[in-house]
Design a protein around this motif. Structure first.
Motif, PDB file in Angstrom:
ATOM      1  N   ALA A  62      -8.229   0.944   8.606  1.00 16.39           N
ATOM      2  CA  ALA A  62      -7.456   0.261   7.267  1.00 16.39           C
ATOM      3  C   ALA A  62      -6.576  -0.587   7.678  1.00 16.39           C
ATOM      4  O   ALA A  62      -6.123  -1.787   7.070  1.00 16.39           O
ATOM      5  CB  ALA A  62      -6.781   1.550   6.715  1.00 16.39           C
ATOM      6  N   ALA A  81      -6.832  -0.296  -7.760  1.00 15.88           N
ATOM      7  CA  ALA A  81      -7.333   0.830  -7.019  1.00 15.88           C
ATOM      8  C   ALA A  81      -8.397  -0.044  -5.797  1.00 15.88           C
ATOM      9  O   ALA A  81      -9.349  -0.780  -6.267  1.00 15.88           O
ATOM     10  CB  ALA A  81      -8.381   1.710  -7.622  1.00 15.88           C
ATOM     11  N   VAL A  82      -7.668  -0.033  -4.646  1.00 14.35           N
ATOM     12  CA  VAL A  82      -8.308  -0.756  -3.679  1.00 14.35           C
ATOM     13  C   VAL A  82      -8.831   0.341  -2.262  1.00 14.35           C
ATOM     14  O   VAL A  82      -7.806   0.973  -2.133  1.00 14.35           O
ATOM     15  CB  VAL A  82      -7.683  -1.792  -3.014  1.00 14.35           C
ATOM     16  CG1 VAL A  82      -8.288  -2.410  -1.904  1.00 14.35           C
ATOM     17  CG2 VAL A  82      -7.399  -2.914  -4.043  1.00 14.35           C
ATOM     18  N   ASP A  83      -9.968   0.483  -1.879  1.00 11.62           N
ATOM     19  CA  ASP A  83     -10.425   1.156  -0.644  1.00 11.62           C
ATOM     20  C   ASP A  83      -9.850   0.282   0.598  1.00 11.62           C
ATOM     21  O   ASP A  83     -10.475  -0.431   0.694  1.00 11.62           O
ATOM     22  CB  ASP A  83     -11.752   1.548  -0.843  1.00 11.62           C
ATOM     23  CG  ASP A  83     -12.193   2.385   0.149  1.00 11.62           C
ATOM     24  OD1 ASP A  83     -11.222   2.661   1.198  1.00 11.62           O
ATOM     25  OD2 ASP A  83     -13.355   2.762   0.594  1.00 11.62           O
ATOM     26  N   HIS A 133      -4.427   4.820  -4.503  1.00 14.86           N
ATOM     27  CA  HIS A 133      -5.500   5.770  -3.814  1.00 14.86           C
ATOM     28  C   HIS A 133      -5.865   6.815  -4.766  1.00 14.86           C
ATOM     29  O   HIS A 133      -6.977   6.466  -5.551  1.00 14.86           O
ATOM     30  CB  HIS A 133      -4.524   6.161  -2.747  1.00 14.86           C
ATOM     31  CG  HIS A 133      -5.503   7.124  -1.979  1.00 14.86           C
ATOM     32  ND1 HIS A 133      -5.158   8.396  -1.371  1.00 14.86           N
ATOM     33  CD2 HIS A 133      -6.765   6.850  -1.445  1.00 14.86           C
ATOM     34  CE1 HIS A 133      -6.349   8.759  -0.490  1.00 14.86           C
ATOM     35  NE2 HIS A 133      -7.204   7.873  -0.449  1.00 14.86           N
ATOM     36  N   ARG A 134      -5.189   7.806  -5.109  1.00 15.48           N
ATOM     37  CA  ARG A 134      -5.614   8.925  -5.982  1.00 15.48           C
ATOM     38  C   ARG A 134      -4.745   9.128  -7.084  1.00 15.48           C
ATOM     39  O   ARG A 134      -4.967   9.260  -8.294  1.00 15.48           O
ATOM     40  CB  ARG A 134      -5.664  10.307  -5.219  1.00 15.48           C
ATOM     41  CG  ARG A 134      -6.951  10.325  -4.192  1.00 15.48           C
ATOM     42  CD  ARG A 134      -6.748  11.636  -3.284  1.00 15.48           C
ATOM     43  NE  ARG A 134      -5.237  11.951  -2.719  1.00 15.48           N
ATOM     44  CZ  ARG A 134      -4.798  12.669  -1.741  1.00 15.48           C
ATOM     45  NH1 ARG A 134      -5.992  13.381  -1.406  1.00 15.48           N
ATOM     46  NH2 ARG A 134      -3.689  12.707  -1.354  1.00 15.48           N
ATOM     47  N   ASP A 154      -8.830   5.811   8.377  1.00 17.37           N
ATOM     48  CA  ASP A 154      -7.405   5.710   7.472  1.00 17.37           C
ATOM     49  C   ASP A 154      -6.362   5.336   8.318  1.00 17.37           C
ATOM     50  O   ASP A 154      -5.690   4.259   7.449  1.00 17.37           O
ATOM     51  CB  ASP A 154      -7.209   7.144   6.920  1.00 17.37           C
ATOM     52  CG  ASP A 154      -8.150   7.601   6.041  1.00 17.37           C
ATOM     53  OD1 ASP A 154      -9.057   6.828   5.396  1.00 17.37           O
ATOM     54  OD2 ASP A 154      -7.860   8.928   5.671  1.00 17.37           O
ATOM     55  N   THR A 187      -1.397  -1.081  -4.372  1.00 11.81           N
ATOM     56  CA  THR A 187      -2.788  -0.448  -4.531  1.00 11.81           C
ATOM     57  C   THR A 187      -2.643   1.165  -4.928  1.00 11.81           C
ATOM     58  O   THR A 187      -1.812   1.734  -4.401  1.00 11.81           O
ATOM     59  CB  THR A 187      -3.490  -0.399  -3.061  1.00 11.81           C
ATOM     60  OG1 THR A 187      -2.739   0.361  -2.058  1.00 11.81           O
ATOM     61  CG2 THR A 187      -3.371  -2.004  -2.630  1.00 11.81           C
ATOM     62  N   THR A 189       0.768  -1.285  -0.006  1.00  8.58           N
ATOM     63  CA  THR A 189       0.074  -0.041   0.226  1.00  8.58           C
ATOM     64  C   THR A 189       0.929   1.367   0.143  1.00  8.58           C
ATOM     65  O   THR A 189       2.121   1.042   0.499  1.00  8.58           O
ATOM     66  CB  THR A 189      -1.099   0.018   1.090  1.00  8.58           C
ATOM     67  OG1 THR A 189      -0.209   0.250   2.482  1.00  8.58           O
ATOM     68  CG2 THR A 189      -1.692  -1.362   1.531  1.00  8.58           C
ATOM     69  N   ARG A 248      -2.268   8.851   5.138  1.00 10.97           N
ATOM     70  CA  ARG A 248      -3.102  10.176   5.149  1.00 10.97           C
ATOM     71  C   ARG A 248      -2.013  11.248   5.511  1.00 10.97           C
ATOM     72  O   ARG A 248      -1.965  11.639   6.631  1.00 10.97           O
ATOM     73  CB  ARG A 248      -4.299  10.390   6.090  1.00 10.97           C
ATOM     74  CG  ARG A 248      -5.262  11.393   5.575  1.00 10.97           C
ATOM     75  CD  ARG A 248      -5.784  12.056   6.704  1.00 10.97           C
ATOM     76  NE  ARG A 248      -7.222  11.230   6.986  1.00 10.97           N
ATOM     77  CZ  ARG A 248      -8.224  11.993   6.905  1.00 10.97           C
ATOM     78  NH1 ARG A 248      -8.422  13.185   7.240  1.00 10.97           N
ATOM     79  NH2 ARG A 248      -9.242  11.098   7.263  1.00 10.97           N
ATOM     80  N   ALA A 293     -10.594   1.141   3.368  1.00  9.08           N
ATOM     81  CA  ALA A 293     -11.579   0.990   4.532  1.00  9.08           C
ATOM     82  C   ALA A 293     -12.536  -0.244   3.947  1.00  9.08           C
ATOM     83  O   ALA A 293     -13.471  -0.579   4.911  1.00  9.08           O
ATOM     84  CB  ALA A 293     -12.240   2.106   4.461  1.00  9.08           C
ATOM     85  N   ASP A 294     -12.420  -0.838   2.785  1.00  5.21           N
ATOM     86  CA  ASP A 294     -13.436  -2.056   2.487  1.00  5.21           C
ATOM     87  C   ASP A 294     -12.696  -3.159   2.701  1.00  5.21           C
ATOM     88  O   ASP A 294     -11.913  -3.717   1.876  1.00  5.21           O
ATOM     89  CB  ASP A 294     -13.721  -1.793   1.096  1.00  5.21           C
ATOM     90  CG  ASP A 294     -14.562  -2.593   0.463  1.00  5.21           C
ATOM     91  OD1 ASP A 294     -14.788  -3.751   1.078  1.00  5.21           O
ATOM     92  OD2 ASP A 294     -15.156  -2.412  -0.710  1.00  5.21           O
TER      93      ASP A 294
END
Ligand SMILES: NC(=O)c1ccc[n+]([C@@H]2O[C@H](COP(=O)([O-])OP(=O)(O)OC[C@H]3O[C@@H](n4cnc5c(N)ncnc54)[C@H](OP(=O)(O)O)[C@@H]3O)[C@@H](O)[C@H]2O)c1
Length: 317
Positions: A92, A45-47, A32-33, A88, A30, A6, A72, A49-50
């Motif tokens: 996560a 692209a993996v969230d 993010h933006r 986050d 992974t 990540t 973050r 938080a999911d």
């Protein structure tokens, strides 16, 4: 070896990705933006938080090691958006650890010297943390998730990271109240023949053990290769003051020390929360466990200078 990473588009993470790839590790990162630039990896692209999404992405990649570098990187929002910051950082990390456990992978969390309060002197790997701000608290909470929950977990603390961003041309910040980015900001200014004020104040991080991102990444690679668990200090071998690091940088980069100034930080740069004063780390146990030599500050800066060539005039490494 296969790795799931990540934050691989970030400053520290891009160094981790580069060193893993250089060692022949197959890397899945992974997003993010920021769109990734490293074509030698696969990306999704993996969230984070999911939880089910993280679990299925890790299962598909079937890694031997998961390296969690994502962060973050906005210190102000950590105290103003507390729920979001907790999600986050902590939720996560729990999702990442659970996914690693389900796939039988080792997990390595990148952490920080700011888990300490700044009064403990050189902290070795066994020193109990005592965070004094939201960032330190959240990183400490991440560490506990890994320590208590991971089947095979390692905590890799880095500190005052300088170096090259291996995914983009610029670092996330310039000089700040920590030690990271200080050398780059100073070298850029002095190479452009501009004066540079090294911040000196009682309420900022004045003593630390600087790291070079590539060297820290190599130590993280070594943790993965050894399948090592526990706490590791993946930093250099010498604690320095801001003033000391600035003087050494002038020597190593052949810069005019007369352009250095010493003074208080821009008040706008000071966070509302406390900052640890002396976060120096003792990494001798880590060096012994990993079989590596810790570069002193001069060596670390020489390595940085070598990575920087050909020398840009004012550009970012
Ligand atoms: N830099 C230092 O001096 C220093 C010192 C001590 C410890 N550390 C540790 O090093 C690690 C990396 O820091 P860094 O300096 O490399 O930061 P960075 O350059 O800002 O990179 C952060 C990475 O995390 C990703 N990210 C941000 N929010 C995310 C989210 N909600 N979900 C998934 N990914 C997210 C970013 O992607 P996007 O850009 O796409 O958002 C980026 O790839 C952190 O654990 C930090 O605590 C750094």
């Amino acid at each position: 070896m296969r790795a799931w990473v990540t934050g691989g588009t970030g400053f520290v993470g891009s160094n981790v990705v580069a060193e893993l790839l250089a060692a022949g590790v197959a890397v899945h990162g992974t997003i993010h933006r920021t769109p990734p630039t490293e074509a030698a990896c696969t990306w999704s692209a993996v969230d984070l938080a999911d939880a089910p999404a993280v679990r299925s992405d890790v299962a598909e990649a079937a890694p031997d090691v998961v390296v969690h570098c994502a962060i973050r990187n906005d210190l102000v929002s950590l105290s103003t958006d507390r729920r979001g910051a907790w999600a986050d950082f902590v939720d996560a990390t729990r999702n990442v650890v659970d996914a690693a456990n389900a796939s039988g992978a080792q997990v390595i969390l990148v952490s920080t010297d700011w888990v300490f309060d700044g009064t403990q002197g050189p902290a070795d790997e066994t020193e109990p943390p005592r965070p004094i701000n939201s960032y330190g608290l959240l990183k400490f909470a991440q560490e506990r998730v890994v320590a208590e929950r991971a089947h095979r977990g390692a905590i890799a603390r880095v500190s005052g990271v300088n170096g090259r961003h291996r995914a983009c041309g610029s670092l996330p910040r310039a000089q700040d109240v920590g030690f990271g980015y200080l050398v780059t900001a100073l070298v850029e200014a002095l190479r452009a023949r501009q004066p540079f004020t090294v911040w000196v104040a009682q309420d900022i991080n004045m003593v630390a053990t600087p790291s070079l991102a590539s060297e820290s990444a190599r130590m993280i690679l070594r943790i993965a290769q050894l399948g090592a668990t526990g706490v590791f200090h993946c930093c250099g071998g010498q604690a320095v003051t801001r003033r000391g690091l600035a003087g050494l940088a002038c020597e190593v980069f052949d810069l005019d020390e007369e352009l250095l100034r010493f003074g208080p930080p821009d008040p706008d740069a000071l966070p509302a929360e406390m900052v640890p004063y002396d976060t120096s780390l003792d990494a001798r146990a880590t060096a012994a466990a990993l079989g590596v030599e810790l570069p002193d500050a001069r060596r670390l800066l020489s390595l940085l200078r070598a990575q920087w060539s050909p020398a840009p005039t004012g550009g970012t490494p």
